[in-house]
Scaffold this motif. Structure first.
Motif, PDB file in Angstrom:
ATOM      1  N   THR A 189       0.866  -1.183   0.000  1.00 28.89           N
ATOM      2  CA  THR A 189       0.000   0.000   0.000  1.00 28.89           C
ATOM      3  C   THR A 189       0.897   1.225   0.000  1.00 28.89           C
ATOM      4  OG1 THR A 189      -1.676  -1.182   1.281  1.00 28.89           O
ATOM      5  CG2 THR A 189      -1.872   1.213   1.176  1.00 28.89           C
ATOM      6  N   PHE A 190       0.534   2.201  -0.820  1.00 30.58           N
ATOM      7  CA  PHE A 190       1.349   3.403  -1.006  1.00 30.58           C
ATOM      8  C   PHE A 190       0.507   4.633  -0.706  1.00 30.58           C
ATOM      9  CE2 PHE A 190       2.735   7.010  -3.479  1.00 30.58           C
ATOM     10  CZ  PHE A 190       4.115   6.947  -3.528  1.00 30.58           C
ATOM     11  N   VAL A 191       1.060   5.563   0.078  1.00 32.82           N
ATOM     12  CA  VAL A 191       0.394   6.833   0.307  1.00 32.82           C
ATOM     13  C   VAL A 191       1.448   7.932   0.288  1.00 32.82           C
ATOM     14  CG1 VAL A 191       0.507   6.591   2.841  1.00 32.82           C
ATOM     15  CG2 VAL A 191      -1.177   8.137   1.814  1.00 32.82           C
ATOM     16  N   SER A 242       9.354  29.356   2.777  1.00 37.44           N
ATOM     17  CA  SER A 242      10.433  29.158   1.794  1.00 37.44           C
ATOM     18  C   SER A 242      10.870  27.703   1.678  1.00 37.44           C
ATOM     19  CB  SER A 242      11.646  30.017   2.180  1.00 37.44           C
ATOM     20  OG  SER A 242      12.087  29.707   3.486  1.00 37.44           O
ATOM     21  N   SER A 243      10.042  26.778   2.133  1.00 38.70           N
ATOM     22  CA  SER A 243      10.441  25.374   2.131  1.00 38.70           C
ATOM     23  C   SER A 243       9.267  24.480   1.738  1.00 38.70           C
ATOM     24  CB  SER A 243      10.966  24.958   3.511  1.00 38.70           C
ATOM     25  OG  SER A 243      12.025  25.787   3.929  1.00 38.70           O
ATOM     26  N   LYS A 244       9.577  23.251   1.375  1.00 34.36           N
ATOM     27  CA  LYS A 244       8.572  22.261   1.018  1.00 34.36           C
ATOM     28  C   LYS A 244       8.975  20.910   1.595  1.00 34.36           C
ATOM     29  CE  LYS A 244       7.248  24.396  -3.404  1.00 34.36           C
ATOM     30  NZ  LYS A 244       7.153  24.189  -4.875  1.00 34.36           N
ATOM     31  N   LEU A 245       7.973  20.149   1.980  1.00 37.75           N
ATOM     32  CA  LEU A 245       8.192  18.799   2.476  1.00 37.75           C
ATOM     33  C   LEU A 245       7.231  17.831   1.801  1.00 37.75           C
ATOM     34  CD1 LEU A 245       8.409  19.344   6.357  1.00 37.75           C
ATOM     35  CD2 LEU A 245      10.290  18.689   4.849  1.00 37.75           C
ATOM     36  N   SER A 246       7.674  16.601   1.625  1.00 36.85           N
ATOM     37  CA  SER A 246       6.772  15.546   1.179  1.00 36.85           C
ATOM     38  C   SER A 246       7.240  14.227   1.762  1.00 36.85           C
ATOM     39  CB  SER A 246       6.704  15.462  -0.351  1.00 36.85           C
ATOM     40  OG  SER A 246       7.945  15.052  -0.884  1.00 36.85           O
ATOM     41  N   ARG A 247       6.307  13.306   1.904  1.00 34.37           N
ATOM     42  CA  ARG A 247       6.627  11.979   2.442  1.00 34.37           C
ATOM     43  C   ARG A 247       5.853  10.930   1.665  1.00 34.37           C
ATOM     44  NH1 ARG A 247       6.909  10.573   8.767  1.00 34.37           N
ATOM     45  NH2 ARG A 247       9.121  10.886   8.294  1.00 34.37           N
ATOM     46  N   ARG A 248       6.557   9.866   1.314  1.00 32.15           N
ATOM     47  CA  ARG A 248       5.931   8.682   0.734  1.00 32.15           C
ATOM     48  C   ARG A 248       6.074   7.538   1.724  1.00 32.15           C
ATOM     49  NH1 ARG A 248       8.694   9.433  -5.283  1.00 32.15           N
ATOM     50  NH2 ARG A 248       7.336  11.142  -5.965  1.00 32.15           N
ATOM     51  N   LEU A 249       4.950   6.926   2.059  1.00 31.87           N
ATOM     52  CA  LEU A 249       4.941   5.807   2.996  1.00 31.87           C
ATOM     53  C   LEU A 249       4.480   4.569   2.256  1.00 31.87           C
ATOM     54  CD1 LEU A 249       3.579   5.803   6.632  1.00 31.87           C
ATOM     55  CD2 LEU A 249       2.990   3.953   5.081  1.00 31.87           C
ATOM     56  N   ILE A 250       5.266   3.501   2.346  1.00 37.51           N
ATOM     57  CA  ILE A 250       4.953   2.236   1.674  1.00 37.51           C
ATOM     58  C   ILE A 250       4.908   1.148   2.732  1.00 37.51           C
ATOM     59  CG2 ILE A 250       5.684   0.564  -0.053  1.00 37.51           C
ATOM     60  CD1 ILE A 250       7.489   3.304  -0.883  1.00 37.51           C
ATOM     61  N   ILE A 253       8.373   1.482   4.584  1.00 38.98           N
ATOM     62  CA  ILE A 253       9.439   2.257   3.946  1.00 38.98           C
ATOM     63  C   ILE A 253       8.991   3.712   3.885  1.00 38.98           C
ATOM     64  CG2 ILE A 253      10.852   2.542   1.870  1.00 38.98           C
ATOM     65  CD1 ILE A 253       9.977  -0.452   1.238  1.00 38.98           C
ATOM     66  N   LEU A 254       9.868   4.636   4.299  1.00 37.48           N
ATOM     67  CA  LEU A 254       9.603   6.060   4.217  1.00 37.48           C
ATOM     68  C   LEU A 254      10.589   6.705   3.266  1.00 37.48           C
ATOM     69  CD1 LEU A 254       9.171   6.943   8.011  1.00 37.48           C
ATOM     70  CD2 LEU A 254       7.359   6.478   6.351  1.00 37.48           C
ATOM     71  N   LEU A 255      10.071   7.470   2.306  1.00 43.95           N
ATOM     72  CA  LEU A 255      10.895   8.255   1.395  1.00 43.95           C
ATOM     73  C   LEU A 255      10.531   9.716   1.626  1.00 43.95           C
ATOM     74  CD1 LEU A 255      10.513   6.083  -1.848  1.00 43.95           C
ATOM     75  CD2 LEU A 255      12.344   5.978  -0.145  1.00 43.95           C
ATOM     76  N   ASP A 291      16.754  16.219  -2.464  1.00 41.34           N
ATOM     77  CA  ASP A 291      15.662  15.364  -2.923  1.00 41.34           C
ATOM     78  C   ASP A 291      15.264  14.459  -1.767  1.00 41.34           C
ATOM     79  OD1 ASP A 291      13.753  14.166  -4.436  1.00 41.34           O
ATOM     80  OD2 ASP A 291      15.141  13.022  -5.675  1.00 41.34           O
ATOM     81  N   TYR A 292      15.581  13.182  -1.829  1.00 43.71           N
ATOM     82  CA  TYR A 292      15.316  12.310  -0.702  1.00 43.71           C
ATOM     83  C   TYR A 292      16.337  12.598   0.398  1.00 43.71           C
ATOM     84  CZ  TYR A 292      12.183   9.475  -3.583  1.00 43.71           C
ATOM     85  OH  TYR A 292      11.152   9.041  -4.371  1.00 43.71           O
ATOM     86  N   VAL A 293      15.905  13.278   1.437  1.00 41.59           N
ATOM     87  CA  VAL A 293      16.826  13.542   2.545  1.00 41.59           C
ATOM     88  C   VAL A 293      16.876  12.356   3.506  1.00 41.59           C
ATOM     89  CG1 VAL A 293      16.728  16.049   2.457  1.00 41.59           C
ATOM     90  CG2 VAL A 293      14.962  14.803   3.719  1.00 41.59           C
ATOM     91  N   PHE A 294      15.794  11.576   3.519  1.00 49.94           N
ATOM     92  CA  PHE A 294      15.779  10.347   4.313  1.00 49.94           C
ATOM     93  C   PHE A 294      15.133   9.231   3.499  1.00 49.94           C
ATOM     94  CE2 PHE A 294      15.303  13.794   7.500  1.00 49.94           C
ATOM     95  CZ  PHE A 294      16.491  13.596   8.196  1.00 49.94           C
ATOM     96  N   LYS A 295      15.770   8.086   3.485  1.00 48.92           N
ATOM     97  CA  LYS A 295      15.195   6.854   2.944  1.00 48.92           C
ATOM     98  C   LYS A 295      15.300   5.830   4.066  1.00 48.92           C
ATOM     99  CE  LYS A 295      18.067   7.121  -0.580  1.00 48.92           C
ATOM    100  NZ  LYS A 295      18.796   6.896  -1.868  1.00 48.92           N
ATOM    101  N   THR A 296      14.156   5.504   4.639  1.00 54.23           N
ATOM    102  CA  THR A 296      14.136   4.784   5.906  1.00 54.23           C
ATOM    103  C   THR A 296      13.335   3.496   5.793  1.00 54.23           C
ATOM    104  OG1 THR A 296      14.061   6.970   6.956  1.00 54.23           O
ATOM    105  CG2 THR A 296      13.694   5.062   8.379  1.00 54.23           C
ATOM    106  N   ILE A 297      13.874   2.424   6.364  1.00 51.65           N
ATOM    107  CA  ILE A 297      13.143   1.164   6.474  1.00 51.65           C
ATOM    108  C   ILE A 297      12.867   0.889   7.944  1.00 51.65           C
ATOM    109  CG2 ILE A 297      13.256  -1.339   6.186  1.00 51.65           C
ATOM    110  CD1 ILE A 297      14.801  -0.945   3.661  1.00 51.65           C
TER     111      ILE A 297
END
Length: 559
Positions: free
Chosen positions: A400-402, A411-419, A428-430, A521-527
């Motif tokens: 499942t992906f969200v 002056s900043s932007k954030l995004s998170r992908r959770l799998i 998994i967090l991107l 870009d991806y500042v954190f790639k976390t499992i």
């Protein structure tokens, strides 16, 4: 007095029934409280002039005079709110209704008359004329009048004037905010309208209650005040009002009742596998009290996604349609596995200016991302601007992906992908970030108080859950700064979660940090692995896809 108030006054005066108290029947009002384990305690305490505004709140002593301005720092504004709602009088009335002991009814009259004297003294008090206490005070006064007819010698004209004054406040649009407090106002207006035989009062409450429903619920039936506890309360209020209307041969109609039926399906889905509601926004860890439903859920109007099975639960917050009961928790998550909370939200504390309340509402109190040099503000217009939003959700046999974004910084932007993988307890967090100014970004994990950190290094940390399970947090790229473990403290407030109203308990946080700029870009790639025996390896990742191997099984993920 403005023109509208003059009109309302004339309408009320014109409809004044000489014997309106005698005509009040039990079906003409709604009891705000049900008799429970707290009723006799609160009633008997009030008999001794010790006021308990709300169950488990500290007592206040009225023996040396009725101090309607009394405050309590721990409970903030809520202390005054419940005192001026006359909630404790409701307990006295319930006790009289049960026992028929006249002392409880006479004591209720004593407190109401004292409150009237205080009101007429024109002292300054924020909660004296405020939506919630005015609406609920009306109900308690009407309940008192119903029980008092043929029992006490009531000055009918005095109480008619009192109800009229409350009706004028409830009718005034400037006091109406289209939230759960406003719905309380609508309920009281309908009841006042019927009791005083004033169609204008009833019609206004009836109309606004219907309007508020369409404003307050998403197309999927989620109440939009960012809190499961308030979802339950508001749905219950509508159901009670529908039953009240039915007793008077009226109804909200099929469309609204079907909407409420859909809303009734929300809590069984978003509750955790242990049948407790998630402590999201201003919610506590309350019991579901119904059969749990195991299916995924995503509502971008509410800004909540839940991914779950019988052993696994993850919530993801991104977006909102109103700031009511909203924390700055966007891109945050909670995590549960095999009976153990792993990551938790901070939950409801109080509604005052307590520094712990301010902390619990902040990003630092949630499992999310935040900058060291810039914060974001909540904006009621987000419903339309969608600067903070759940941007993507899909589900297949493997995962499942969200995805969510927070673009509400200056002056900043954030995004998170959770799998979340389907066949393995792996998340998994991107995490992506861009900023026009060089700064640090923090990836925060708010641990359950029952968890223990057993090992941590620069890019890896292991925690042990209450039942002894090992959960591993692994960064897939080098993090230059060493991981921080933040213990609980009070100055400044750090690493606490709520355990009840006005109560907080200590916990710990894991916090990774990295530098960020306009090119990041991806500042954190976390499992996050909830099974220590799994062999996990990321074999490929780019802007479109992620390929991961778990115990030799290759899983291809579109991102």
């Amino acid at each position: 007095m403005n023109l509208m108030t003059n009109i309302f006054s004339r309408l009320l005066k014109r409809n004044h029934k000489v014997n309106f108290i005698d005509s009040i029947e039990e079906y003409d009002f709604i009891k705000l409280l049900e008799y429970d384990k707290n009723t006799k305690l609160i009633a008997d305490s009030a008999m001794e002039n010790f006021i308990i505004p709300f169950p488990n709140f500290a007592k206040t002593d009225f023996n040396n005079g009725h101090n309607w301005n009394v405050t309590n720092k721990r409970y903030g504004k809520s202390y005054q709110l419940y005192i001026h709602s006359l909630r404790f009088v409701g307990s006295l009335l319930l006790e009289y209704d049960k026992t028929k002991d006249i002392k409880y009814l006479e004591k209720s009259e004593n407190y109401i008359e004292s409150w009237i004297d205080f009101m007429e003294s024109k002292q300054k008090n924020e909660m004296l004329w405020y939506d919630h206490p005015v609406a609920n005070r009306v109900q308690n006064i009407i309940y008192f009048l119903y029980l008092s007819k043929n029992t006490l010698n009531i000055d009918e004209r005095k109480y008619y004037k009192l109800l009229k004054k409350h009706g004028e406040f409830l009718m005034d649009d400037k006091n109406y905010k289209y939230n759960n407090h406003s719905l309380m106002m609508d309920r009281s207006l309908m009841i006042l309208g019927n009791i005083l035989e004033n169609r204008e009062l009833f019609s206004t409450g009836f109309r606004r209650a219907k309007e508020t429903l369409w404003y307050s619920f998403s197309s999927q039936g989620s109440h939009l005040e960012n809190s499961p506890d308030y979802h339950r309360m508001v749905v219950k209020m509508y159901q009670e009002m529908e039953r009240y209307l039915n007793k008077h041969d009226q109804t909200f109609g099929d469309v609204i009742n079907k909407k409420l039926s859909v809303a009734g399906e929300f809590l069984p889905v978003i509750s955790r596998p242990n049948k407790r509601l998630p402590a999201l926004g201003d919610s506590g860890n309350s019991a579901l009290g119904r059969k749990k439903v195991f299916k995924n859920f995503s509502d971008d109007e509410l800004g909540l996604t839940v991914i779950q099975s019988e052993n696994f639960y993850a919530s993801f917050t991104a977006g909102y349609s109103t700031i009511t009961h909203k924390h700055r928790d966007d891109l945050s998550m909670t995590l549960y596995y095999k009976g153990d909370d792993i990551l938790v939200d901070s939950g409801k504390f109080s509604y005052g200016g307590d520094i712990r309340r301010r902390y619990i509402m902040s990003p630092q109190a949630h499992s999310t991302l935040f900058f060291d040099k810039e914060d974001y503000k909540l904006d009621n217009d987000n419903r339309f601007s969608t600067k903070v939003q759940t941007t993507k959700y899909f589900d297949n046999k493997k995962y499942t992906f969200v995805e969510g974004k927070n673009h509400s910084f200056e002056s900043s932007k954030l995004s998170r992908r959770l799998i979340a993988l389907k066949n393995y307890p792996v998340v998994i967090l991107l995490d992506s970030a861009q900023s026009e100014v060089e700064s640090n970004i923090y990836q925060n994990f708010n641990l359950s108080p029952q968890s223990e950190i057993v090992n941590y290094e620069a890019n890896t940390a292991k925690i042990k859950t209450k039942s002894g399970n090992i959960v591993t947090f692994t960064q897939l790229q080098d993090i230059k700064e060493k991981i921080d473990v933040l213990p609980s403290q009070t100055e400044p407030v750090q690493s606490i979660v709520t355990s009840g109203y006005g109560k907080a308990v200590e916990t710990k946080q894991l916090r990774f940090s990295a530098a960020v700029n306009s090119n990041s870009d991806y500042v954190f790639k976390t499992i996050i692995s909830m099974d220590d025996s799994l062999s996990i390896q990321v074999t490929d990742i780019n802007e479109f896809a992620l390929q991961i191997s778990v115990n030799g099984e290759e899983i291809f993920i579109n991102i």
